[in-house]
Design a protein around this motif. Structure first.
Motif, PDB file in Angstrom:
ATOM      1  N   ILE A 102       0.998  -0.794  -0.071  1.00 41.90           N
ATOM      2  CA  ILE A 102      -0.008  -0.494  -0.084  1.00 41.90           C
ATOM      3  C   ILE A 102       0.958   1.367  -0.047  1.00 41.90           C
ATOM      4  O   ILE A 102       1.179   1.433   1.019  1.00 41.90           O
ATOM      5  N   PHE A 103       0.550   1.963  -0.973  1.00 45.39           N
ATOM      6  CA  PHE A 103       1.440   3.716  -1.313  1.00 45.39           C
ATOM      7  C   PHE A 103       1.044   4.797  -0.610  1.00 45.39           C
ATOM      8  O   PHE A 103      -0.808   4.455  -1.424  1.00 45.39           O
ATOM      9  N   ALA A 104       0.865   5.793  -0.294  1.00 49.73           N
ATOM     10  CA  ALA A 104       0.009   6.993   0.145  1.00 49.73           C
ATOM     11  C   ALA A 104       0.246   7.536  -0.985  1.00 49.73           C
ATOM     12  O   ALA A 104       1.801   8.264  -1.015  1.00 49.73           O
ATOM     13  N   HIS A 105      -0.415   7.832  -1.836  1.00 46.89           N
ATOM     14  CA  HIS A 105      -0.345   8.827  -2.863  1.00 46.89           C
ATOM     15  C   HIS A 105      -0.724  10.501  -1.991  1.00 46.89           C
ATOM     16  O   HIS A 105      -1.472  11.012  -1.462  1.00 46.89           O
ATOM     17  N   LYS A 124      -2.628   3.823 -14.650  1.00 46.52           N
ATOM     18  CA  LYS A 124      -3.757   4.227 -14.724  1.00 46.52           C
ATOM     19  C   LYS A 124      -4.525   3.559 -13.675  1.00 46.52           C
ATOM     20  O   LYS A 124      -4.413   2.406 -14.785  1.00 46.52           O
ATOM     21  N   ILE A 125      -5.250   2.790 -12.864  1.00 49.80           N
ATOM     22  CA  ILE A 125      -6.136   2.020 -12.359  1.00 49.80           C
ATOM     23  C   ILE A 125      -6.764   1.593 -13.884  1.00 49.80           C
ATOM     24  O   ILE A 125      -7.133   0.173 -13.921  1.00 49.80           O
ATOM     25  N   THR A 126      -7.754   2.372 -14.730  1.00 47.92           N
ATOM     26  CA  THR A 126      -8.053   2.293 -15.587  1.00 47.92           C
ATOM     27  C   THR A 126      -8.036   1.012 -16.565  1.00 47.92           C
ATOM     28  O   THR A 126      -8.484   0.050 -16.920  1.00 47.92           O
ATOM     29  N   TRP A 127      -6.422   0.936 -17.230  1.00 51.79           N
ATOM     30  CA  TRP A 127      -5.756  -0.340 -17.382  1.00 51.79           C
ATOM     31  C   TRP A 127      -5.975  -1.288 -16.899  1.00 51.79           C
ATOM     32  O   TRP A 127      -5.823  -2.277 -17.619  1.00 51.79           O
ATOM     33  N   VAL A 151      -6.241   4.451  -6.514  1.00 51.16           N
ATOM     34  CA  VAL A 151      -6.949   3.555  -6.424  1.00 51.16           C
ATOM     35  C   VAL A 151      -7.811   3.087  -4.957  1.00 51.16           C
ATOM     36  O   VAL A 151      -6.994   3.238  -3.623  1.00 51.16           O
ATOM     37  N   ASN A 152      -8.681   4.048  -4.789  1.00 49.07           N
ATOM     38  CA  ASN A 152      -9.698   4.669  -3.939  1.00 49.07           C
ATOM     39  C   ASN A 152     -11.246   4.217  -3.472  1.00 49.07           C
ATOM     40  O   ASN A 152     -11.549   4.284  -2.323  1.00 49.07           O
ATOM     41  N   GLN A 153     -11.148   2.936  -4.686  1.00 46.29           N
ATOM     42  CA  GLN A 153     -12.844   2.161  -4.188  1.00 46.29           C
ATOM     43  C   GLN A 153     -11.921   1.551  -4.499  1.00 46.29           C
ATOM     44  O   GLN A 153     -10.884   0.258  -4.610  1.00 46.29           O
ATOM     45  N   ASP A 200      -5.302   7.006  -2.266  1.00 49.50           N
ATOM     46  CA  ASP A 200      -5.542   8.218  -1.268  1.00 49.50           C
ATOM     47  C   ASP A 200      -5.786   7.914   0.259  1.00 49.50           C
ATOM     48  O   ASP A 200      -5.611   8.929   1.239  1.00 49.50           O
ATOM     49  N   TYR A 201      -6.358   7.164   0.343  1.00 50.18           N
ATOM     50  CA  TYR A 201      -6.649   5.990   1.553  1.00 50.18           C
ATOM     51  C   TYR A 201      -5.280   5.332   1.956  1.00 50.18           C
ATOM     52  O   TYR A 201      -6.436   3.694   2.749  1.00 50.18           O
ATOM     53  N   PRO A 202      -4.791   5.274   2.568  1.00 47.01           N
ATOM     54  CA  PRO A 202      -3.765   4.146   3.221  1.00 47.01           C
ATOM     55  C   PRO A 202      -4.273   3.701   4.283  1.00 47.01           C
ATOM     56  O   PRO A 202      -3.949   1.775   4.182  1.00 47.01           O
ATOM     57  N   GLU A 203      -4.855   3.646   5.323  1.00 47.23           N
ATOM     58  CA  GLU A 203      -5.406   3.606   6.170  1.00 47.23           C
ATOM     59  C   GLU A 203      -6.254   2.098   6.201  1.00 47.23           C
ATOM     60  O   GLU A 203      -6.233   1.120   6.437  1.00 47.23           O
ATOM     61  N   GLN A 204      -8.139   2.493   4.920  1.00 50.88           N
ATOM     62  CA  GLN A 204      -8.804   2.136   4.491  1.00 50.88           C
ATOM     63  C   GLN A 204      -8.288   0.714   4.089  1.00 50.88           C
ATOM     64  O   GLN A 204      -8.172  -0.296   3.752  1.00 50.88           O
ATOM     65  N   ALA A 205      -6.923   1.623   3.110  1.00 54.52           N
ATOM     66  CA  ALA A 205      -6.797   0.151   1.610  1.00 54.52           C
ATOM     67  C   ALA A 205      -5.709  -0.815   2.926  1.00 54.52           C
ATOM     68  O   ALA A 205      -5.965  -1.979   2.969  1.00 54.52           O
TER      69      ALA A 205
END
Length: 245
Positions: free
Chosen positions: A4-7, A187-190, A210-212, A230-235
């Motif tokens: 998990i990388f914190a953006h 990009k996550i879409t790929w 990757v936020n969803q 953007d949400y490393p704790e959630q991830a």
């Protein structure tokens, strides 16, 4: 295991690319921290994403319009939440020192922001800062700009060099054959559109942003090297839950 990388630090919970955002990333146990570097008018390295200060400070203008002392007068926290009032745009060295003091032992992903504006010599300046001492963390370089990656590979071939890109199949294919590229940040879409290719891709993949929850789970299921979120704790919590299933 997917890292998990914190953006831009913990961008979803703290003002991006500020010291509180980076401290939060370390606190929640992020495996990696991503940041952006650019140059001021007087050639000082600062950590900020946009080419101008308009979105993330109370000022206006291009970063290259400001000297370091001038840019340090801007408020880089109030736009996010009042509690962060008075936070400043940090220098690159300030962030390095902060991560060291917080005991960060993961990977620092340094994005050199030359995709929209040229900063001649920025690669050498980044490397000079890194070579001032030993750090508690590993370093990876990344950029959208292929010429910047070539410069980094020539100046500092011992560290990981990663190509950031949008969802272009041609770019994904091209970098497979570049000897100095050691990772790809699409990009996550790929990933969403090409899960079968992602599984067999020969280089580590670390998509952004990757936020969803569904995208995080997809990355875990595919066994990707890492995600930028953007949400490393959630991830981190979601990954723990996924591993315990």
């Amino acid at each position: 295991m997917t890292k998990i990388f914190a953006h831009r630090g913990s961008k979803g919970t703290h003002p991006e690319n500020t010291l509180p955002a980076f401290r939060e990333a370390v606190r929640v146990g992020a495996d990696g921290v991503e940041l952006d570097v650019q140059l001021t008018k007087d050639q000082e390295l600062v950590v900020i994403h946009d080419n101008d200060v308009d979105r993330t400070t109370d000022g206006t203008g291009e970063i290259t319009d400001f000297t370091l002392s001038e840019i340090k007068q801007l408020d880089a926290g109030s736009w996010f939440k009042p509690e962060f009032s008075g936070e400043r745009i940090p220098t690159f060295v300030e962030v390095l020192t902060c991560l060291q003091e917080e005991g960060f032992t993961g990977i620092l992903n340094i994005e050199v922001k030359t995709d929209e504006k040229e900063y001649p010599g920025i690669e050498a300046k980044v490397i000079e800062c890194l070579n001032q001492q030993e750090w508690s963390f590993q370093v990876a370089y990344s950029s959208f700009n292929f010429s910047t990656l070539e410069n980094l590979a020539e100046l500092d071939p011992t560290r990981e060099i990663c190509h950031i890109m949008y969802a272009k199949q041609s770019e994904i294919e091209m970098v497979k054959h570049v000897p100095f590229i050691s990772g790809v940040h699409p990009k996550i879409t790929w990933i969403q559109e090409n899960p079968e290719q992602a599984v067999t891709y020969p280089l580590p993949l670390r998509p952004w942003t990757v936020n969803q929850v569904g995208d995080m789970l997809l990355a875990f299921e595919l066994g990707l090297a890492a995600i930028h979120t953007d949400y490393p704790e959630q991830a981190k919590l979601l990954l723990k839950s996924y591993q315990e299933r």
